[in-house]
Design an enzyme around this catalytic site. Structure first.
Site, PDB file in Angstrom:
ATOM      1  N   ASP A  32      28.421  -4.492 -12.968  1.00 16.95           N
ATOM      2  CA  ASP A  32      27.743  -5.786 -12.824  1.00 16.95           C
ATOM      3  C   ASP A  32      28.787  -6.898 -12.878  1.00 16.95           C
ATOM      4  O   ASP A  32      29.617  -6.935 -13.778  1.00 16.95           O
ATOM      5  CB  ASP A  32      26.728  -5.991 -13.947  1.00 16.95           C
ATOM      6  CG  ASP A  32      25.873  -7.204 -13.651  1.00 16.95           C
ATOM      7  OD1 ASP A  32      25.134  -7.169 -12.650  1.00 16.95           O
ATOM      8  OD2 ASP A  32      25.968  -8.206 -14.392  1.00 16.95           O
TER       9      ASP A  32
ATOM     10  N   GLY B 252      10.273  -8.954  29.224  1.00 19.01           N
ATOM     11  CA  GLY B 252      10.336  -7.629  29.853  1.00 19.01           C
ATOM     12  C   GLY B 252       9.992  -6.547  28.858  1.00 19.01           C
ATOM     13  O   GLY B 252       9.887  -6.800  27.660  1.00 19.01           O
ATOM     14  N   ASP B 253       9.825  -5.340  29.375  1.00 19.02           N
ATOM     15  CA  ASP B 253       9.497  -4.196  28.532  1.00 19.02           C
ATOM     16  C   ASP B 253      10.748  -3.323  28.442  1.00 19.02           C
ATOM     17  O   ASP B 253      11.197  -2.781  29.457  1.00 19.02           O
ATOM     18  CB  ASP B 253       8.338  -3.441  29.194  1.00 19.02           C
ATOM     19  CG  ASP B 253       7.895  -2.249  28.366  1.00 19.02           C
ATOM     20  OD1 ASP B 253       8.692  -1.784  27.528  1.00 19.02           O
ATOM     21  OD2 ASP B 253       6.759  -1.795  28.561  1.00 19.02           O
ATOM     22  N   PHE B 254      11.302  -3.199  27.249  1.00 17.84           N
ATOM     23  CA  PHE B 254      12.594  -2.491  27.168  1.00 17.84           C
ATOM     24  C   PHE B 254      12.486  -0.993  27.466  1.00 17.84           C
ATOM     25  O   PHE B 254      13.493  -0.312  27.618  1.00 17.84           O
ATOM     26  CB  PHE B 254      13.340  -2.775  25.862  1.00 17.84           C
ATOM     27  CG  PHE B 254      12.623  -2.467  24.566  1.00 17.84           C
ATOM     28  CD1 PHE B 254      11.911  -1.303  24.370  1.00 17.84           C
ATOM     29  CD2 PHE B 254      12.715  -3.378  23.494  1.00 17.84           C
ATOM     30  CE1 PHE B 254      11.286  -1.029  23.170  1.00 17.84           C
ATOM     31  CE2 PHE B 254      12.089  -3.110  22.288  1.00 17.84           C
ATOM     32  CZ  PHE B 254      11.368  -1.936  22.136  1.00 17.84           C
TER      33      PHE B 254
ATOM     34  N   ARG C 112      14.780  -3.315  13.285  1.00 19.73           N
ATOM     35  CA  ARG C 112      13.428  -2.818  12.969  1.00 19.73           C
ATOM     36  C   ARG C 112      12.682  -2.399  14.224  1.00 19.73           C
ATOM     37  O   ARG C 112      11.511  -2.694  14.382  1.00 19.73           O
ATOM     38  CB  ARG C 112      12.619  -3.886  12.236  1.00 19.73           C
ATOM     39  CG  ARG C 112      13.171  -4.223  10.881  1.00 19.73           C
ATOM     40  CD  ARG C 112      12.240  -5.156  10.160  1.00 19.73           C
ATOM     41  NE  ARG C 112      11.199  -4.453   9.475  1.00 19.73           N
ATOM     42  CZ  ARG C 112       9.952  -4.907   9.368  1.00 19.73           C
ATOM     43  NH1 ARG C 112       9.592  -6.021   9.931  1.00 19.73           N
ATOM     44  NH2 ARG C 112       9.052  -4.221   8.704  1.00 19.73           N
TER      45      ARG C 112
HETATM   46  O1  LIG Z   1      34.060 -12.656  -4.546  1.00 17.70           O
HETATM   47  C1  LIG Z   1      33.066 -11.920  -4.644  1.00 17.70           C
HETATM   48  N1  LIG Z   1      32.278 -11.907  -5.760  1.00 17.70           N
HETATM   49  C2  LIG Z   1      31.203 -11.111  -5.889  1.00 17.70           C
HETATM   50  C3  LIG Z   1      30.831 -10.273  -4.858  1.00 17.70           C
HETATM   51  C4  LIG Z   1      29.626  -9.381  -4.910  1.00 17.70           C
HETATM   52  O2  LIG Z   1      28.644  -9.951  -5.754  1.00 17.70           O
HETATM   53  C5  LIG Z   1      27.727  -8.941  -6.179  1.00 17.70           C
HETATM   54  C6  LIG Z   1      27.451  -9.143  -7.652  1.00 17.70           C
HETATM   55  O3  LIG Z   1      26.165  -8.719  -7.957  1.00 17.70           O
HETATM   56  P1  LIG Z   1      25.830  -7.487  -8.890  1.00 17.70           P
HETATM   57  O4  LIG Z   1      26.944  -7.190  -9.795  1.00 17.70           O
HETATM   58  O5  LIG Z   1      24.516  -7.788  -9.507  1.00 17.70           O
HETATM   59  O6  LIG Z   1      25.701  -6.282  -7.872  1.00 17.70           O
HETATM   60  P2  LIG Z   1      24.699  -6.044  -6.674  1.00 17.70           P
HETATM   61  O7  LIG Z   1      25.298  -6.514  -5.388  1.00 17.70           O
HETATM   62  O8  LIG Z   1      23.334  -6.601  -6.993  1.00 17.70           O
HETATM   63  O9  LIG Z   1      24.623  -4.468  -6.596  1.00 17.70           O
HETATM   64  P3  LIG Z   1      24.097  -3.444  -7.710  1.00 17.70           P
HETATM   65  O10 LIG Z   1      23.188  -2.495  -6.978  1.00 17.70           O
HETATM   66  O11 LIG Z   1      25.314  -2.789  -8.240  1.00 17.70           O
HETATM   67  O12 LIG Z   1      23.356  -4.212  -8.780  1.00 17.70           O
HETATM   68  C7  LIG Z   1      28.438  -7.608  -5.907  1.00 17.70           C
HETATM   69  O13 LIG Z   1      27.823  -6.970  -4.791  1.00 17.70           O
HETATM   70  C8  LIG Z   1      29.857  -8.022  -5.545  1.00 17.70           C
HETATM   71  O14 LIG Z   1      30.470  -7.113  -4.655  1.00 17.70           O
HETATM   72  C9  LIG Z   1      31.624 -10.265  -3.677  1.00 17.70           C
HETATM   73  O15 LIG Z   1      31.345  -9.543  -2.691  1.00 17.70           O
HETATM   74  N2  LIG Z   1      32.735 -11.087  -3.625  1.00 17.70           N
END
Ligand SMILES: O=c1[nH]cc([C@@H]2O[C@H](COP(=O)(O)OP(=O)(O)OP(=O)(O)O)[C@@H](O)[C@H]2O)c(=O)[nH]1
Length: 601
Positions: free
Chosen positions: A88, A493-495, A510
């Protein structure tokens, strides 16, 4: 150097990254680690006030993310990982903890608080080691640590701030910036581990692995307690908590009763079951409040009581009061401070539920209520008969309330649902890859152009043609943004039947999951015929995990599909390869859709 030998210690083990962050995946993949990705379901809602220091919050969140996956996998995926990694990242400035911005205003608030100042970036990391015993119980051991990096921002002008925010980059990043991309331009200096800012302190992680795997004598684990703190000095390193938690399933059960015949049920399990049982009630409360435009009302007139809301939405006071209180419990509305009887929107409702919010899901929620809800109420028949219930629902609707609705109006509602979904997802899809070499793109089934506008915004040198059915193109003007972009054009158009416009890049967002195999191959063949070597194909869908164990959003969506099916990224990759498109990149965007970029060989 200890890095490589340490990573190689994990060869042959089932390593799981409990993270949807594409950056963490890339950092670990680049280090040569082989792992599966199982994003954590842990909601990042720990009370920050309970932690003495910000890094404790990041470490605890990382632990909970990893532990949730470690506990879920033996049941949900029917396999026990050897090691689960959670992380985190947070930013701290002026004693505030900044996570990912919820909307552009929030990103603005964050970035302006960082302007001209030094701040700290903390990433908490948790490593859970899982040991399956003969009786299939699992012992868990936890090692957690954090890393701090200091970053200084230059003074940011308002123009620069907004240009950066409008690039879409801040939205899924802690502190609202990505140092590895455009955000790097805002930075004057970095003191410490750069990758720690990007989301994963690789060096510290490798040092921890070294301690675990190469100095195992100091990694003595107490086998007795349910939770034990390991305070061995040798094992401690800087910024390392090295808390070893041992949880074995039987012991957990003994504590709280799971699996034992004569004691009370496990609290967490019970909560999870209740969440599932009540899920439909929560959805319907959200749909109803949206249908009555309660969130628009509370945005325009914050602080109304139930009687006033009832009057405005022309509903009963009793029913409205129940609905508002349910919305409070769901985190969509709240009581006004010190005035219990008055209601206002939460930030969540302001960002996503107002009909005119930039990332409004109002139209999609209406689509869920009016189209998906009836389909799910026929789920038993769908499962029993194995056929889509769309026709049955359509006939029923024609007989009932929607007979007053013209088919035109129903189409508009459908388009509004797709439009709002696209607006929320488009920036993440458009910025998932460096697309600067593609000058022309064609968004197949691009509906109102919401995705296309985001592509031209993210890639200033690109023009996009939206190709969709004549009836859709005719009505798209209802959704045109005020300052509509000349680089987006529309072709009817219809792809499946007609020639496709020539382009350097084809976008399929999607579309494929909704087609039968036969139609899917017709479409891919037509794209392959139109595309020259080097042309790109950008696919955006919910990609299932390879073992089809999740994500549940994708598997639940499959329950209401009319003729298509949900696939994993590997399955899509194989399909594309059959038509000459070699997959170059795959990204979990952290938004509602993932993305894959393939190139015509
Ligand atoms: O310079 C950068 N700073 C931060 C990041 C990216 O920010 C997110 C931080 O979020 P978190 O730790 O909550 O992680 P999540 O993306 O929500 O993924 P989880 O599934 O692990 O909770 C993180 O993705 C960093 O990489 C950046 O890219 N550059």
């Amino acid at each position: 150097m200890v890095l490589n030998p340490v990573i190689s210690k994990l060869a042959g083990k089932l390593v799981v990254l409990a993270s949807a962050s594409p950056r963490r995946q890339e950092i670990l993949r680049n280090a040569g680690l082989r792992f599966e990705v199982v994003p954590s379901w842990f909601k990042e809602t720990l009370d920050k006030g309970l932690f003495k220091a910000p890094y404790e919050y990041a470490v605890e969140t990382a632990k909970q993310k990893a532990l949730e996956v470690a506990r879920r996998m033996p049941f949900k995926h029917l396999k026990t990982p050897d090691i689960v990694i959670g992380a985190d990242t947070i930013v701290t400035v002026n004693s505030m903890i900044l996570e990912k911005p919820v909307d552009k205003q929030d990103a603005y608030r964050m970035l302006s608080s960082l302007s001209g100042k030094e701040h700290s970036v903390f990433t908490g990391v948790a490593i859970v080691l899982c040991h399956e015993k003969d009786n299939q119980e699992v012992d868990y051991q936890m090692i957690a640590f954090y890393e701090e990096t200091k970053v200084k921002f230059a003074d940011l002008s308002e123009d620069m701030l907004w240009e950066y925010i409008n690039s879409g980059e801040p939205m899924d990043k802690a502190g609202g910036y990505g140092i590895q991309a455009l955000g790097g331009m805002l930075v004057e200096y970095v003191h410490g581990d750069f990758l720690n800012v990007v989301g994963f302190p690789l060096n510290h992680f490798c040092k921890q692995l070294d301690i675990i795997y190469n100095h195992s004598s100091s990694f003595a684990v107490e086998k007795k307690g349910i939770m034990s703190k390991h305070n061995d000095g040798e094992f401690k390193s800087q910024n390392c908590e090295n808390v070893i938690i041992q949880l074995n399933r039987q012991q957990e059960g003994e504590q709280s009763g799971t699996g034992t015949r004569d004691s009370k049920p496990n609290k967490q399990d019970l909560e999870r079951i209740c969440e599932l049982m009540d899920g439909f009630k929560a959805s319907k409360a959200l749909f109803t409040a949206s249908r009555f435009c309660v969130f628009d009302l509370l945005h325009n007139k914050p602080g109304l009581d139930a009687a006033r809301v009832a009057e405005e939405i022309k509903a009963s006071v009793k029913g409205t009061e129940c609905l508002l209180e349910a919305c409070v419990s769901l985190g969509l509305s709240r009581h006004k401070k010190k005035e219990e009887s008055l209601f206002e929107n939460t930030d969540l409702a302001t960002s996503f539920l107002r009909s005119d919010a930039p990332f409004s899901l109002h139209g999609y929620i209406r689509h869920c209520n009016e189209t998906l809800w009836p389909l799910f109420s026929h789920l038993e028949s769908a499962v029993h008969e194995g056929v889509s219930q769309h026709e049955k629902v359509k006939r029923h609707k024609e007989r009932c309330q929607d007979s007053v609705c013209s088919s035109q109006e129903l189409k508009l509602r459908f388009m509004s649902g797709m439009h709002s979904f696209a607006k929320v997802t488009a920036a993440a899809v458009a910025t998932a890859f460096d697309l600067s070499r593609f000058k022309t793109a064609c968004d197949l089934g691009g509906c109102t152009g919401a995705m296309a506008y985001e592509f031209t915004k993210a890639h200033p040198g690109m023009s996009v043609t939206v190709f969709d059915l004549p009836a859709v193109i005719e009505m798209r003007e209802h959704f045109l943004p005020a300052n509509s972009d000349k680089k987006v054009s529309f072709v009817a158009g219809d792809f499946l039947k007609e020639d496709l416009p020539k382009a350097d890049l084809y976008i399929l967002a999607r579309v494929l999951h909704d087609l039968t195999d036969e139609k899917l191959h017709i479409l891919l063949r037509k794209i392959a015929e139109s595309a020259s070597p080097g042309c790109g194909l950008l696919l955006s869908e919910i990609f299932l995990d390879d073992d089809r164990g999740g994500p549940s959003r994708g598997l639940l969506q499959a329950l209401s599909l009319s003729e298509g099916k949900q696939r994993s990224a590997s399955e899509y990759r194989l399909l594309l390869e059959r038509h000459g498109f070699i997959t170059a990149h795959f990204r979990h965007t952290g938004n509602l859709l993932d993305a894959m970029l393939s190139v015509k060989a």
